[in-house]
Design a protein around this motif. Structure first.
Motif, PDB file in Angstrom:
ATOM      1  N   GLY A 159      21.575  14.453  15.796  1.00  0.00           N
ATOM      2  CA  GLY A 159      20.292  13.853  16.121  1.00  0.00           C
ATOM      3  C   GLY A 159      20.459  12.474  16.738  1.00  0.00           C
ATOM      4  O   GLY A 159      19.785  12.120  17.695  1.00  0.00           O
ATOM      5  N   TRP A 160      21.406  11.719  16.203  1.00  0.00           N
ATOM      6  CA  TRP A 160      21.628  10.371  16.738  1.00  0.00           C
ATOM      7  C   TRP A 160      22.175  10.409  18.156  1.00  0.00           C
ATOM      8  O   TRP A 160      21.980   9.459  18.912  1.00  0.00           O
ATOM      9  N   ASP A 161      22.873  11.479  18.517  1.00  0.00           N
ATOM     10  CA  ASP A 161      23.273  11.630  19.914  1.00  0.00           C
ATOM     11  C   ASP A 161      22.097  11.343  20.821  1.00  0.00           C
ATOM     12  O   ASP A 161      22.241  10.755  21.887  1.00  0.00           O
ATOM     13  N   PHE A 162      20.936  11.795  20.387  1.00  0.00           N
ATOM     14  CA  PHE A 162      19.746  11.607  21.203  1.00  0.00           C
ATOM     15  C   PHE A 162      19.030  10.324  20.815  1.00  0.00           C
ATOM     16  O   PHE A 162      18.594   9.568  21.664  1.00  0.00           O
ATOM     17  N   GLY A 163      18.932  10.100  19.508  1.00  0.00           N
ATOM     18  CA  GLY A 163      18.167   8.954  19.031  1.00  0.00           C
ATOM     19  C   GLY A 163      18.681   7.624  19.541  1.00  0.00           C
ATOM     20  O   GLY A 163      17.905   6.713  19.795  1.00  0.00           O
ATOM     21  N   VAL A 164      20.010   7.482  19.689  1.00  0.00           N
ATOM     22  CA  VAL A 164      20.525   6.171  20.075  1.00  0.00           C
ATOM     23  C   VAL A 164      20.444   5.953  21.580  1.00  0.00           C
ATOM     24  O   VAL A 164      20.772   4.894  22.064  1.00  0.00           O
ATOM     25  N   SER A 165      20.027   6.962  22.333  1.00  0.00           N
ATOM     26  CA  SER A 165      20.016   6.786  23.777  1.00  0.00           C
ATOM     27  C   SER A 165      18.739   6.071  24.204  1.00  0.00           C
ATOM     28  O   SER A 165      17.840   5.855  23.414  1.00  0.00           O
ATOM     29  N   LEU A 166      18.703   5.710  25.476  1.00  0.00           N
ATOM     30  CA  LEU A 166      17.547   4.979  26.000  1.00  0.00           C
ATOM     31  C   LEU A 166      16.530   5.921  26.622  1.00  0.00           C
ATOM     32  O   LEU A 166      15.528   5.485  27.145  1.00  0.00           O
ATOM     33  N   VAL A 167      16.817   7.217  26.598  1.00  0.00           N
ATOM     34  CA  VAL A 167      15.956   8.158  27.298  1.00  0.00           C
ATOM     35  C   VAL A 167      14.587   8.206  26.618  1.00  0.00           C
ATOM     36  O   VAL A 167      14.514   8.299  25.396  1.00  0.00           O
ATOM     37  N   PRO A 168      13.521   8.150  27.400  1.00  0.00           N
ATOM     38  CA  PRO A 168      12.192   8.194  26.793  1.00  0.00           C
ATOM     39  C   PRO A 168      12.026   9.465  25.969  1.00  0.00           C
ATOM     40  O   PRO A 168      12.473  10.532  26.385  1.00  0.00           O
ATOM     41  N   ALA A 169      11.386   9.337  24.826  1.00  0.00           N
ATOM     42  CA  ALA A 169      11.128  10.440  23.903  1.00  0.00           C
ATOM     43  C   ALA A 169      12.390  10.946  23.198  1.00  0.00           C
ATOM     44  O   ALA A 169      12.325  11.855  22.400  1.00  0.00           O
ATOM     45  N   TRP A 170      13.537  10.398  23.511  1.00  0.00           N
ATOM     46  CA  TRP A 170      14.706  10.651  22.662  1.00  0.00           C
ATOM     47  C   TRP A 170      14.889   9.473  21.716  1.00  0.00           C
ATOM     48  O   TRP A 170      15.371   9.636  20.610  1.00  0.00           O
ATOM     49  N   HIS A 171      14.528   8.317  22.241  1.00  0.00           N
ATOM     50  CA  HIS A 171      14.798   7.086  21.509  1.00  0.00           C
ATOM     51  C   HIS A 171      13.834   6.993  20.338  1.00  0.00           C
ATOM     52  O   HIS A 171      12.788   6.369  20.407  1.00  0.00           O
ATOM     53  N   SER A 172      14.192   7.627  19.245  1.00  0.00           N
ATOM     54  CA  SER A 172      13.252   7.760  18.140  1.00  0.00           C
ATOM     55  C   SER A 172      14.015   7.774  16.830  1.00  0.00           C
ATOM     56  O   SER A 172      15.089   8.359  16.727  1.00  0.00           O
ATOM     57  N   THR A 173      13.463   7.119  15.826  1.00  0.00           N
ATOM     58  CA  THR A 173      14.165   7.046  14.549  1.00  0.00           C
ATOM     59  C   THR A 173      14.084   8.341  13.770  1.00  0.00           C
ATOM     60  O   THR A 173      14.828   8.566  12.834  1.00  0.00           O
ATOM     61  N   ILE A 174      13.152   9.206  14.146  1.00  0.00           N
ATOM     62  CA  ILE A 174      12.898  10.376  13.327  1.00  0.00           C
ATOM     63  C   ILE A 174      13.869  11.508  13.622  1.00  0.00           C
ATOM     64  O   ILE A 174      13.897  12.511  12.935  1.00  0.00           O
ATOM     65  N   PHE A 175      14.703  11.331  14.653  1.00  0.00           N
ATOM     66  CA  PHE A 175      15.496  12.461  15.109  1.00  0.00           C
ATOM     67  C   PHE A 175      16.457  12.982  14.054  1.00  0.00           C
ATOM     68  O   PHE A 175      16.627  14.185  13.926  1.00  0.00           O
TER      69      PHE A 175
END
Lengths: 239, 41, 400, 307
Positions: free
Chosen positions: C232-248
């Motif tokens: 999940g953090w693979d996506f959460g830590v990125s800057l991509v809109p709608a990936w950058h989220s703590t809930i991932f």
């Protein structure tokens, strides 16, 4: 003998930056052509370009300003912003993408294994991937630049600020025991820009053109609020 | 797509093969369950 | 125990007979199935070698969508692998008696899903013949992996998880290997002899085995949570809109368990039907699994709603582009189909106790959930990438 | 460890699963049989027969040790090696605490689980040398108790009586050679295991070395090479990256430039003084042959280059 390469990195004197004057850009795309010629960028061909795989290290984005009859086309050259806090760098698992002491985002091609995370994480989408092996139609392979690696299938590439020219300039200057002079090193796009919309130089040199222009009150950075600290300053007079 | 489908097939294939090598219900745990109160239907 | 069950005499031989039966007799249709699957696998291998020779371009990916179905499949299979650990690990920890016939099915799934998930990492790599650059060992290239990269965490987590779940599958198998060593007299016997590690069934061995399982079970549950958090953090830590989220991270973990439990239900149903294990896997088990699915459905729906709500309410344009494309844009059809498969139908069906006691029904829900979760994984990756922050080169992608 | 080949009798008794094994074991102990000579074999763990077990197994301690070792490895990977080559990436600190935490967590878990497993396997194998006969009826729901006696006259009879009293439905003596045969079987299994692992290793190796592709092997790279014309021998490139100066250079400058080139390209093998003692030299096959001209006094190498 004082070896230059043994100096601590912090003492390195250069910080390469660029200024793009949007008020001067005519959208002629000479920079794009020059970049292709200088950096051995592969020719995608119409089919691949239609699929969105055209490779351009620098692209001209076109926006429309105003409502229909009074409409104006605005052009914005977008290339790698060589961010100070580059989002592409820490996500690379093999250090293919890293920060040079000169402030460049380097891409080490032969380290890259093609996970493409950097491409996703770049908010400017300026990173290009080699989806296939590169090829050039018949006469074009004769003009490849021997100073630039041909990137193979499966790796990432992007604008380098023509790092081969920077190194040549730095070595020449080092040999003559001086700093690189302002305007001595120019990337291909800057060299070819007919309206001088692009200016390149050492930001750490307070009298360089780039340092003066970057301090202009017309200046802004692309997606500044992301905190990426881009090395490219855009100039535009607000209406 | 073929790769994705092939991988799904590989997963099923491995499972099918595994069924021939490994009892799909843990035998001794089942016996233990029997001893623990025989709640079997 | 204080009150041993009386007269188990005939039951235990029956267990031995019934459960070893699938290993001893083989229906002709089994070979047909193996042949068909092997054919599909060969086609997949051929496709991979073609991609290997020509380039990742064969996947139809193109900027700005650099990740596609491979990564979605990777997440899906890592998620599927949570089946075994969750069901067998958590249920063993809580000493749930009904777990017994389900654990092995689930653990095997974990093991196999992880193999498949790892394969997808390799499909995905641009220069897969250089994959060993990721291994941290001193080498003449002077290349060292960058541990700050989430992908590096991923590689380590999946490796740890794969090792741990192999061990976890193997431990409770040891006594069964010993049983097979004594009962099966064909070419597999030497294999079982090696794998049973000289198991005799002495109380000392039982104690060692049970101690080891008591230690490893909670550890592997923690690893399970960490693995999908990292994915999940693979996506959460990125800057991509709608990936950058703590809930991932929690969202990924719950989603993984959701699809994993769904897969186990499918496996339970098919194996039960094919090998006539109705005496062991009863309606009660499907009922319990149905309750678990209901729980994960609710949990996942809660997290998904929280994610979408915060984006929608915050109304940041970069993020809203993505959400709009899901709700009413080009991705609306798969999105609403996914919502129906993953949330609405399971919720409606599984709340009915009568429905939960129908194995076929629960199995169908499992299939729906897995189809839905696969779509969900693709939707998680493609739409955010299709709408980068600079609107110049928005573009979507269709897998080839 | 019990020597199973000594001259004594081993009695082997089968019970129902529900037999009071614990009480039996206690009675046997009172009859003078040491605990380690009693073995209870069952198809499932008998939690009430734990009297027979040896002292507690140090698995927990080993797990903890493995875990701590894992943390150390994680710290070394994520923090230690980052400090060796401090490469900044994207504004992240060289040692980033969250990253160190994540990496250490995974290595901790990995080593803890693997250590536990390895320790368990070792204990299991050691346990299996207690060497008792396995009867297929055990798997069908019986408990076996085997008692080894060291040759007293009355002991076998007394033990047999105790076993019967506890409800054994079969009691038989076990011959010594039978027991030993079991041990040999264990040896065979070990050898087979070795071959199995070797086979797996060979497979893994072959899969690693299957493919190699490099930019240098590609046509695209050669197309870059083709149009380059070779310059006449002895000529000096004007605009390449090679360092050429139009200004006349003094011998000292030349020497300094040469030193620099030497330091970049040659020191690894030839050593800082041209003595053939560079860090890489030891790995070369015939390094003495290679470096000899540099070590002799009449070599053309400028020894004055030392500085």
């Amino acid at each position: 003998m004082s070896d230059h390469e043994q100096e601590p990195r912090e003492a390195h004197p250069y910080k390469w930056e660029m200024v793009v004057d949007l008020d001067r850009c005519t959208g002629c795309e000479a920079c794009v052509v020059a970049c292709h010629a200088e950096n051995n960028i592969r020719i995608s061909g119409p089919e691949e370009a239609a699929e969105g795989r055209a490779v351009n290290w620098i692209r001209i984005e076109r926006y429309w300003e105003g409502e229909y009859p009074n409409v104006k086309a605005r052009f914005m050259p977008v290339l790698c912003q060589h961010c100070g806090n580059a989002p592409c760098e820490p996500v690379c698992p093999v250090y293919a993408s890293y920060h040079t002491p000169d402030g460049l985002n380097a891409q080490v091609y032969n380290r890259c294994i093609g996970v493409r995370y950097c491409g996703n994480n770049c908010p400017y989408t300026v990173r290009q991937f080699n989806w296939f092996d590169p090829h050039w139609d018949a006469p074009l392979q004769e003009q490849l630049n021997p100073d630039v690696t041909v990137r193979q299938n499966g790796i990432m590439e992007k604008c380098t600020f023509c790092v081969q020219r920077i190194r040549q300039g730095k070595e020449q200057a080092e040999k003559e025991g001086r700093r690189v002079r302002d305007g001595e090193v120019t990337p291909a796009c800057v060299q070819s820009c007919p309206t001088s919309a692009l200016v390149f130089g050492d930001r750490n040199d307070p009298v360089s053109r780039v340092a003066k222009l970057a301090a202009s009150d017309r200046g802004f950075h692309l997606l500044e609020d992301l905190g990426t600290k881009p090395a490219i300053t855009y100039l535009k007079r607000l209406p | 797509m073929t790769i994705v489908a092939g991988s799904l097939a590989l997963a099923i294939l491995l499972y099918v093969l595994a069924v021939k090598f490994v009892p799909i219900i843990s035998v001794w745990e089942e016996k233990e369950g029997l001893m623990h109160g025989g709640r079997h239907e | 125990m204080t009150n041993p069950a009386p007269a188990d005499g005939p039951q235990i031989p029956k267990i031995n007979r019934d459960l070893l039966e699938p290993l001893l007799s083989t229906h002709w249709s089994y070979f047909l199935l193996v042949g068909a699957l092997a054919g599909l696998v060969a086609a997949g291998a051929g496709a991979w070698s073609y991609q290997f020779r020509t380039g990742i371009g064969q996947t139809n990916l193109h900027p700005p969508v650099f990740w596609g179905v491979y990564i979605a499949s990777f997440i899906f299979w890592v998620g599927a692998s949570h089946s075994g650990t969750f069901i067998s690990g958590v249920l063993r920890l809580t000493k749930a008696e009904w777990r017994r016939p389900v654990t092995r099915i689930a653990e095997l799934m974990t093991f196999i899903s992880l193999i498949i998930a790892t394969l997808f990492v390799f499909y995905h790599l641009g220069r897969v013949w250089r994959w060993y650059y990721l291994i941290p060992y001193p080498n003449q290239r002077e290349i060292w992996p960058n541990f700050r990269s989430p992908l590096m965490w991923d590689a380590m987590a999946v490796f740890t998880y794969a090792t741990a779940s192999t061990i976890y599958l193997y431990l409770p198998l040891i006594p069964d290997f010993a049983l097979m060593r004594d009962r099966i007299e064909d070419w597999r016997k030497p294999l079982y002899r090696v794998l049973s590690l000289g198991w005799q069934g002495t109380q000392h061995q039982w104690q060692v085995l049970e101690t080891a399982m008591r230690i490893i079970t909670p550890l592997i549950v923690m690893v399970m949570v960490s693995v999908h958090s990292i994915v999940g953090w693979d996506f959460g830590v990125s800057l991509v809109p709608a990936w950058h989220s703590t809930i991932f991270a929690p969202y990924f973990v719950v989603g993984a368990v959701h699809s994993g439990v769904g897969l186990v239900v499918i496996g339970m149903y098919i194996l039960r039907k094919v090998y006539h294990l109705e005496d062991y896997i009863g309606q009660e088990h499907f009922d319990k699994m149905g309750k678990l699915l209901l729980l994960t459905t609710l949990g996942l729906a809660y997290l998904y709603f929280a994610e979408l709500l915060t984006i929608w309410y915050g109304n940041i344009p970069d993020h809203m582009w993505v959400v709009d494309s899901l709700l009413s844009g080009p991705f609306a059809v798969p999105f609403w189909f996914m919502v129906a498969c993953v949330y609405v139908i399971p919720l409606l069906a599984l709340t009915l106790p009568a429905f939960r006691r129908r194995p076929l029904g629960v199995m169908v829900i499992g299939v729906l959930i897995n189809i839905g979760m696969y779509i969900e994984r693709v939707l998680l990756i493609v739409p955010p990438l299709s709408y980068p922050r600079l609107p110049f080169n928005w573009d979507t992608y269709v897998p080839s | 460890m019990v020597d199973v080949t000594n001259n004594g009798t081993t009695l082997f008794a089968l019970f129902e699963l529900s037999a009071p094994v614990k009480a039996l074991v206690e009675k046997l102990q009172q009859a003078g049989i040491p605990l380690e000579r009693i073995e209870v074999i069952s198809p499932l763990p008998l939690h009430d027969a734990r009297v027979t077990s040896p002292p507690r197994i140090p698995l927990y301690a080993l797990t903890m040790t493995g875990g701590f070792a894992g943390i150390a490895v994680g710290l070394f990977f994520a923090a230690g090696t980052a400090l060796f080559y401090p490469i900044m990436t994207g504004g992240k600190p060289v040692v980033a605490p969250p990253v160190v935490g994540i990496v250490s967590f995974e290595t901790m878990m990995l080593l803890a689980i693997v250590t536990t497993f390895v320790a368990m396997v070792i204990r299991l194998r050691r346990g299996s040398r207690h060497a008792v006969v396995r009867d297929s009826r055990i798997d069908d729901g019986a408990v076996a108790v085997s008692v080894q006696m060291d040759g007293g006259d009355t002991q076998p009879a007394a033990v047999e009586a105790l076993l019967r009293e506890a409800g054994a439905f079969e009691i038989k003596p076990v011959r010594k050679d039978r027991v030993r045969m079991r041990r040999d079987a264990g040896k065979d299994a070990e050898q087979e295991g070795l071959w199995l692992w070797l086979g797996c290793a060979a497979l893994a190796l072959s899969s690693i070395t299957a493919y190699s592709r490099d930019m240098e092997e590609q046509a695209s790279y050669q197309s870059q090479e083709a149009p380059r014309r070779h310059s006449p021998p002895g000529s000096i490139p004007l605009t390449s990256r090679a360092i050429v100066s139009s200004a006349p250079v003094t011998p000292d400058e030349q020497l300094a430039a040469g030193t620099r080139v030497f330091r970049i390209n040659c020191v690894h093998c030839h050593g800082p003084e041209g003595g053939g003692d560079g860090p890489v030299a030891g790995y070369l096959r015939d390094y003495r042959k290679i470096c000899r001209p540099l070590m002799s006094n009449d070599s053309p190498w400028p020894l004055s280059m030392r500085s």
